[in-house]
Design a protein around this motif. Sequence first.
Motif, PDB file in Angstrom:
ATOM      1  N   GLN A  17       0.914  -1.386  -0.047  1.00 46.51           N
ATOM      2  CA  GLN A  17       0.008  -0.047  -0.093  1.00 46.51           C
ATOM      3  C   GLN A  17       1.054   1.449   0.027  1.00 46.51           C
ATOM      4  OE1 GLN A  17      -3.262   0.341  -0.533  1.00 46.51           O
ATOM      5  NE2 GLN A  17      -3.332   2.490  -0.002  1.00 46.51           N
ATOM      6  N   GLU A  18       1.843   1.174   0.604  1.00 44.75           N
ATOM      7  CA  GLU A  18       2.947   2.273   0.675  1.00 44.75           C
ATOM      8  C   GLU A  18       3.336   2.631  -0.469  1.00 44.75           C
ATOM      9  OE1 GLU A  18       1.856   0.880   4.429  1.00 44.75           O
ATOM     10  OE2 GLU A  18       2.929  -0.204   2.990  1.00 44.75           O
TER      11      GLU A  18
ATOM     12  N   VAL B  11       0.796   4.598  -2.422  1.00 48.55           N
ATOM     13  CA  VAL B  11       0.564   5.911  -1.855  1.00 48.55           C
ATOM     14  C   VAL B  11       1.644   6.808  -2.648  1.00 48.55           C
ATOM     15  CG1 VAL B  11       0.674   7.644   0.252  1.00 48.55           C
ATOM     16  CG2 VAL B  11      -0.493   5.293   0.360  1.00 48.55           C
TER      17      VAL B  11
ATOM     18  N   ALA C  73      -4.659   5.510  -6.013  1.00 47.68           N
ATOM     19  CA  ALA C  73      -5.829   5.609  -4.874  1.00 47.68           C
ATOM     20  C   ALA C  73      -7.226   4.916  -5.447  1.00 47.68           C
ATOM     21  CB  ALA C  73      -6.288   6.894  -4.310  1.00 47.68           C
ATOM     22  N   ILE C  74      -7.985   4.168  -4.662  1.00 49.21           N
ATOM     23  CA  ILE C  74      -9.180   3.819  -5.002  1.00 49.21           C
ATOM     24  C   ILE C  74      -9.959   4.546  -5.970  1.00 49.21           C
ATOM     25  CG2 ILE C  74     -11.413   2.865  -4.066  1.00 49.21           C
ATOM     26  CD1 ILE C  74      -9.639   0.657  -3.624  1.00 49.21           C
TER      27      ILE C  74
ATOM     28  N   PRO D 280     -13.988   5.746  -4.416  1.00 51.51           N
ATOM     29  CA  PRO D 280     -14.148   5.552  -2.826  1.00 51.51           C
ATOM     30  C   PRO D 280     -15.476   5.136  -2.487  1.00 51.51           C
ATOM     31  CG  PRO D 280     -12.945   7.633  -3.418  1.00 51.51           C
ATOM     32  CD  PRO D 280     -13.599   7.298  -4.721  1.00 51.51           C
TER      33      PRO D 280
ATOM     34  N   ASP E 212     -11.762   2.018   0.635  1.00 48.27           N
ATOM     35  CA  ASP E 212     -10.960   3.204   0.654  1.00 48.27           C
ATOM     36  C   ASP E 212      -9.539   2.753   0.293  1.00 48.27           C
ATOM     37  OD1 ASP E 212     -10.429   1.736   2.821  1.00 48.27           O
ATOM     38  OD2 ASP E 212      -9.999   3.537   4.228  1.00 48.27           O
ATOM     39  N   VAL E 213      -8.919   1.617   0.327  1.00 48.83           N
ATOM     40  CA  VAL E 213      -7.635   1.169   0.090  1.00 48.83           C
ATOM     41  C   VAL E 213      -7.579  -0.207  -0.666  1.00 48.83           C
ATOM     42  CG1 VAL E 213      -6.609   2.326   1.782  1.00 48.83           C
ATOM     43  CG2 VAL E 213      -7.328   0.046   2.440  1.00 48.83           C
TER      44      VAL E 213
ATOM     45  N   PRO F 264      -2.884  -1.068   4.804  1.00 46.69           N
ATOM     46  CA  PRO F 264      -1.697  -0.170   5.068  1.00 46.69           C
ATOM     47  C   PRO F 264      -1.010  -0.774   6.381  1.00 46.69           C
ATOM     48  CG  PRO F 264      -3.698   1.097   4.982  1.00 46.69           C
ATOM     49  CD  PRO F 264      -4.244  -0.158   4.976  1.00 46.69           C
TER      50      PRO F 264
ATOM     51  N   GLU G 179      -2.488  -0.564  10.229  1.00 49.94           N
ATOM     52  CA  GLU G 179      -3.915  -0.555  10.449  1.00 49.94           C
ATOM     53  C   GLU G 179      -4.313  -2.130  10.593  1.00 49.94           C
ATOM     54  OE1 GLU G 179      -5.772   2.180   7.809  1.00 49.94           O
ATOM     55  OE2 GLU G 179      -4.178   3.514   7.857  1.00 49.94           O
TER      56      GLU G 179
ATOM     57  N   ARG H 283      -9.610  -4.020   6.543  1.00 49.29           N
ATOM     58  CA  ARG H 283     -11.155  -3.678   6.435  1.00 49.29           C
ATOM     59  C   ARG H 283     -11.955  -4.715   6.241  1.00 49.29           C
ATOM     60  NH1 ARG H 283      -7.414  -0.010   6.841  1.00 49.29           N
ATOM     61  NH2 ARG H 283      -8.068   2.203   6.070  1.00 49.29           N
TER      62      ARG H 283
END
Length: 940
Positions: free
Chosen positions: A118-119, A122, A127-128, A131, A136-137, A141, A144, A147
């Motif tokens: 994910q980094e 970014v 990005a998604i 959204p 959202d990702v 990340p 975290e 989801r």
Amino acid sequence: MTRVSRRDFLKTGIAAGVAINVTFPAPWAEAQLIETPPLPGPDWLKPDGSPKYRLDAVAKVTGEKTFARDYRARDLDGWPKEQSHAFLLHATKADRIFEGIDLGPLGDDLKPDRLVLQEDLVADGIAIPVPGFYGDVFFVPKGETPRLLGQPVALLVYRDFARYDAAKRLLHFDDTIVRYGRKAPYSHPAHYGAARYVRIDGGDPFAEDRYSPLKDAVIYGGFRGDDPTWPPAGDGDAVARGMRAAGEIEKEIAATGPDALVLRHKYFSQSVDASAMEADNGNVWYDPASGILHAMMATQSPYEVAEVSAILVSKSKFKLTKVDLKSGYTVGYGTKDHSIFPFFCVLAGLYGDGRPVRLANDRYEQFQMGLKRHAFWMDNVLVVDRASHKFRAMTGHFKNDGGGRANFSFSVAFVGATAAQSIYYLPKSDFSAAALASRAVDAGSTRGYGTLQAMSATEMMVDEAAELLGADAIDLRLKNVFKSGMKNTQGAIPAGALRNEEVLLKARQHPLWAGRAAKKAEFDAANPGKRYGVGYGHVQKDYGTGAEAALATIEFDAAGRLRFAHVAHEIGTGTTTSQAIMVSNILGRVPDETEFAKVEWPQMPLETTEEPYTMPQEEEDKRRQNPRWTPSFTSPMSATNSVYYLGHATREAARALLDLAIWPAAQALWSRGIGGGALAPYTVRREELRLAQGMVNAGGMPPLPFAQVAAEAHTQGLVTGVTVHTFNRWQWAEAEFDIQGAGRRRLPIDALAVKYGDGAPAERKALMTLDGWHFIDRATVHYPPTQRNNAGVTYYAPMATLAEIVVDTGSGDVTLLSHHSIMECGTQVVPDLVSGQIQGGIAMGVGHALKEYLPLYEDGPGDGTWNWNRYELPRSKDVAVWSQTAEILAPLSATDAPKGIAEVVMIAVVPAIANAVAHAIGKRFYDLPITPEKILEALA
């Protein structure tokens, strides 16, 4: 309904100069799937013009490349021959902090050529793209919690297959690769939405409603915890009055006396995997030198995939000039419509260092991240008058679990609520639905779309009500059947004739139903330990989304060769075959050349904001003044939309050619000679025109070969090609066009482009400026009012199924002995395709009723250990493959439109089996599937 918006894409695409191209692979690579007739030649048609087999049949049975999964880079024209491969690593815990991955077990030899986290996304501005809808990702990340269970944490790209395969095998099922830290709260999104549909009629089914969503408003709610909250009741606006009406219904039910049966039950319908044999896959080549993103995707919505991919890439550091998407044939049962998986494929391509990268789920991965059918919880109340057996009121309050990405969960929830009335007229109704977010694998537009869950519960409830009232279950249905002209629970009058009463009368007379009591007594006496039962289920399913749009082209040259192009593409339903036959049904011959999955339409310079469900009426009224604006450009392959909605574009293009070219050219030929020729003595009208087997005839005139009529149309410079755009919001848009040489015409389309024949005057040919076409700005247009969004649905197709079963009281096993279905689907375009839909759909319904089940959370498919060794699908022995029958009502007239049936065919068998089990053992079940363990527990 919720739908992906393209407003941002349109703005971004214009600013970045991004071109979009969606096609089939080149003919040498794709087994000539889009040619008509297919290999080996024209023998695919019977003498009566019906097909012997599907257009794609020869390629499939001879092992040619058909599905997107079959292709590698070397098969695609212009692609590099070297193929890279990629796979994803997934999180299997949703309550722990993700700390990274440990690829130590791979050693130096099997380390990926590229690792993406994910980094990295970014840092590169990825990005998604939409959204919320897609979460959202992409990846979890670091630091975290995931989801959802099964969410990818990393992408591993390999330049060669051998190392890729060895690495993937080594890491499969190794739960030490993904490292977790401390326990933490779940991080799934907020709940997705709640809606409520309240209706009270005006005293009879045909009077103006006191309150209804169509007349007044749909009520939207919020949440307190996992429970929906609703606006306050009152006398003010439509929403407040709706809540007051809901309160009135609730009070009436609470005060019901002994003169009515009040039946209350909670039902559960499980999460399932659609189990399409082709798992999700894609092959993407990003060429950094040209900025072109090339892709080969398995998708039901290629237009959306291309456009959303453009959003994704154009906002990143990667240069983008063009998206070139090749759409292979696929099967998804809804799960490849607006799935996030294609965009993981795009990521793989971006990080492929200029080489094509293939990302393809194996079956474990497909269970882990493929879209699921929503689990539903339903709390129903039915009130039945004991004297008349008429339904007084029904309420249902539903929740579904959408998992960790929104997708279509809210839409599925409220479609389930609008379907809950099934085939019955309800004077008073209150149905609500709430879509919940959770850590489960995300659910989407899987076949049934909420209606399977809701209508199965209603049918099980009606059957139980009949038992408690001492009534025949079909007789009770007949007393409450929804008839033509009545209003649904949204207050809308459905399209056309509703023929459920005919279906019920046929079912009541069927030997399975009429002789069930005697056969049960005889069978049970002769078979100790086994119990015989017959059950009935009857539903009607909506088809379409309320914002269906399509484009189609039909043209002919001076030699009479027909060319046909359409936005539709094949997803297993036979749409390519049926669309070609639709052309033949009107023009008397199948096209000589076809093109499907066409997305570039330079002759249709339309503008759209793609907000057909949410745009206020005032805004739409302003925008429609622009003769090139439309509410939506095109639809994906979904919602049982091909035969009626996408077929509408085909039929209207063919009819326009009849009116503008075939009829005037034929008249001219028949009028040649002294005194007006052969035509003069007769009165021959346009409606008498008949085209069949390549000949044109009308009213006793000499038959004309199609080629001769085509040549005449070209000589006269008539319209010889037509492209139409159509839009439906539970009603067709209509527009008027001033057509050169034909005057003003009102047609059920909203955009039109034409080609003129070879003999057209120069000034007319000069109008053909858009790739050889003349786009005609419409003179007027009528779009169905935006309030019709509240209709929920106006198009229905019904199906009923009788199921004959035996329950083994020792093992709890249910054996399906036979089943008989009765359907009404208007005019069948290709009856063999309808038969195939019925057979396949019933098999899926049997699985839902008796076998298929997925736990939602930690022990479910998100842990990556599920496959068909654990997930039981029905096999031929389970579906009464040799003892199934079906009957289809004949159309009421030769002009009846076809109805979409791909989803309804799987639903009725679910309650039919549940009701048959109740008949067999005297025990009712409210949770699906009905497993042997549940039966043994009930019998204990």
